[in-house]
Write a protein that holds these residues in place. Structure first.
Motif, PDB file in Angstrom:
ATOM      1  N   ALA A  96      -6.578   2.411  -3.617  1.00  0.00           N
ATOM      2  CA  ALA A  96      -5.429   3.234  -4.019  1.00  0.00           C
ATOM      3  C   ALA A  96      -5.077   2.993  -5.485  1.00  0.00           C
ATOM      4  N   ILE A  97      -5.147   1.726  -5.897  1.00  0.00           N
ATOM      5  CA  ILE A  97      -4.776   1.393  -7.272  1.00  0.00           C
ATOM      6  C   ILE A  97      -5.824   1.912  -8.255  1.00  0.00           C
ATOM      7  N   LEU A 118       0.839  -1.201   0.000  1.00  0.00           N
ATOM      8  CA  LEU A 118       0.000   0.000   0.000  1.00  0.00           C
ATOM      9  C   LEU A 118       0.875   1.252   0.000  1.00  0.00           C
ATOM     10  N   ALA A 119       1.913   1.228   0.832  1.00  0.00           N
ATOM     11  CA  ALA A 119       2.843   2.366   0.881  1.00  0.00           C
ATOM     12  C   ALA A 119       3.488   2.565  -0.488  1.00  0.00           C
ATOM     13  N   SER A 120       3.850   1.451  -1.124  1.00  0.00           N
ATOM     14  CA  SER A 120       4.479   1.511  -2.434  1.00  0.00           C
ATOM     15  C   SER A 120       3.516   2.073  -3.477  1.00  0.00           C
ATOM     16  N   ALA A 121       2.258   1.605  -3.446  1.00  0.00           N
ATOM     17  CA  ALA A 121       1.265   2.080  -4.417  1.00  0.00           C
ATOM     18  C   ALA A 121       1.053   3.589  -4.275  1.00  0.00           C
ATOM     19  N   ILE A 122       1.022   4.057  -3.030  1.00  0.00           N
ATOM     20  CA  ILE A 122       0.775   5.483  -2.798  1.00  0.00           C
ATOM     21  C   ILE A 122       1.981   6.319  -3.234  1.00  0.00           C
ATOM     22  N   LYS A 123       3.172   5.770  -3.005  1.00  0.00           N
ATOM     23  CA  LYS A 123       4.384   6.463  -3.439  1.00  0.00           C
ATOM     24  C   LYS A 123       4.432   6.563  -4.968  1.00  0.00           C
ATOM     25  N   VAL A 124       4.129   5.449  -5.628  1.00  0.00           N
ATOM     26  CA  VAL A 124       4.115   5.432  -7.091  1.00  0.00           C
ATOM     27  C   VAL A 124       3.088   6.441  -7.614  1.00  0.00           C
TER      28      VAL A 124
END
Lengths: 211, 211
Positions: free
Chosen positions: B139-140, A136-142
């Motif tokens: 998020a996605i 989730l953290a990665s998705a939000i960063k991307v």
């Protein structure tokens, strides 16, 4: 193959599974191999299970209705993926696909087994919570980078992060699909960067000169 | 206040907590109230715990280095948020903030209590997995829409989803921050839509005529 499974079982030992459950895991894992470019999971095929990457690289990407793509995270050897093991939630349509970035070998424990273990062992459930939090953290960063960081900077970051010996074998089209933009945009920026002697472009390859 | 806590405890009953643990929960929840526009959690303040929304609306938003925002999901009354309870993972920097969209009342169970319960009860851990999966899917979805759906369509979708009696009280600036775009872009598109008699613009308010 036996060695691969042993490596996988070693991962599971930290969860303090009973001997019986460990045996169930080792007799039900499946080894799968994929060639570069192969689809590993396409979300419409539904969920597969718990994935452990033995070697290679997978990219998880989202895709728009019009077929545009963006990479949400990467899995390298030693990485686990539990996205698939969570599609058990009936009303959850997770719009993510997995594709092999290189020739890749994975171990798959089908969700019917993994889900039972997750409900039985709090240690596994906690592990899933941790992995999901990271994703989730990665998705939000991307997402924030894709929306708010200029595309030129994102191309530079991608090249730096993915180059080996200052070289990266990639087409402009694939680079665009990693970054969620159009091939034409990538080609124009790369040509500008070549003019400034930052990179050198070859067929299917980008050489970093000075980034 | 007693009724609010009872409502919260009712939620927890499905996890089959012991009488003792239920008592710990009810004596440690904290009621907090926020005015419209207040920050509830800013990620740099670190993690707070498990949130249950009693009334109002919170938006979880990501923010870029340059201060641009995009809403990742909304929490309405009856919704839970466990993002905060997961920051226990030391190396996880979740770049999400929570802000009150309306006057909002929440119950907060501090992460020091919630995390113990999560590790003790597989039912709670499973619940967290489910919530996190939903947030990740959200998020996605937000990311693919923000990147690949034309901004005009996204404005139309937002207005339809958030209007009450065909009206929505919102400034162009706030609408822009929900959608991860610039105020100027929103203002221009809204003006075009007004010219086409799709909407009518008033100070701080948008009236839907024909969308």
């Amino acid at each position: 193959m036996k060695k691969d499974i042993e490596q996988f079982i070693d991962k599971f030992k930290k969860f303090n599974l009973s001997k019986e459950d460990l045996d169930t895991v080792s007799s039900n894992v499946k080894i799968m191999e994929f060639k570069k470019g192969d689809d590993v999971i396409v979300n419409k095929n539904g969920c597969q299970g718990f994935i452990y990457v033995l070697k290679g690289n997978l990219r998880a990407y989202a895709i728009s209705a019009t077929g545009k793509e963006i990479t949400v995270f990467n899995l390298n050897s030693g990485d686990e993926c539990i996205l698939c093991a969570n599609c058990m939630t009936d009303n959850l349509q997770l719009e993510l696909n997995l594709q092999a970035n290189k020739d890749t070998k994975i171990l798959l424990l089908h969700s019917s087994y993994f889900s039972v273990l997750k409900d039985k062992y709090p240690s596994i459930a906690s592990f899933v919570v941790e992995l999901l939090s990271i994703r989730l953290a990665s998705a939000i960063k991307v997402m924030t980078q894709a929306l708010f960081t200029p595309i030129t900077q994102r191309i530079i970051d991608f090249l730096k992060q993915n180059a080996t010996n200052n070289q990266i074998q990639i087409t402009h089209e694939i680079l665009a699909s990693h970054l969620g933009t159009a091939r034409e945009v990538v080609s124009r920026i790369l040509k500008d960067m070549e003019k400034e002697n930052l990179i050198k472009l070859e067929r299917g390859k980008i050489i970093i000169l000075n980034l």
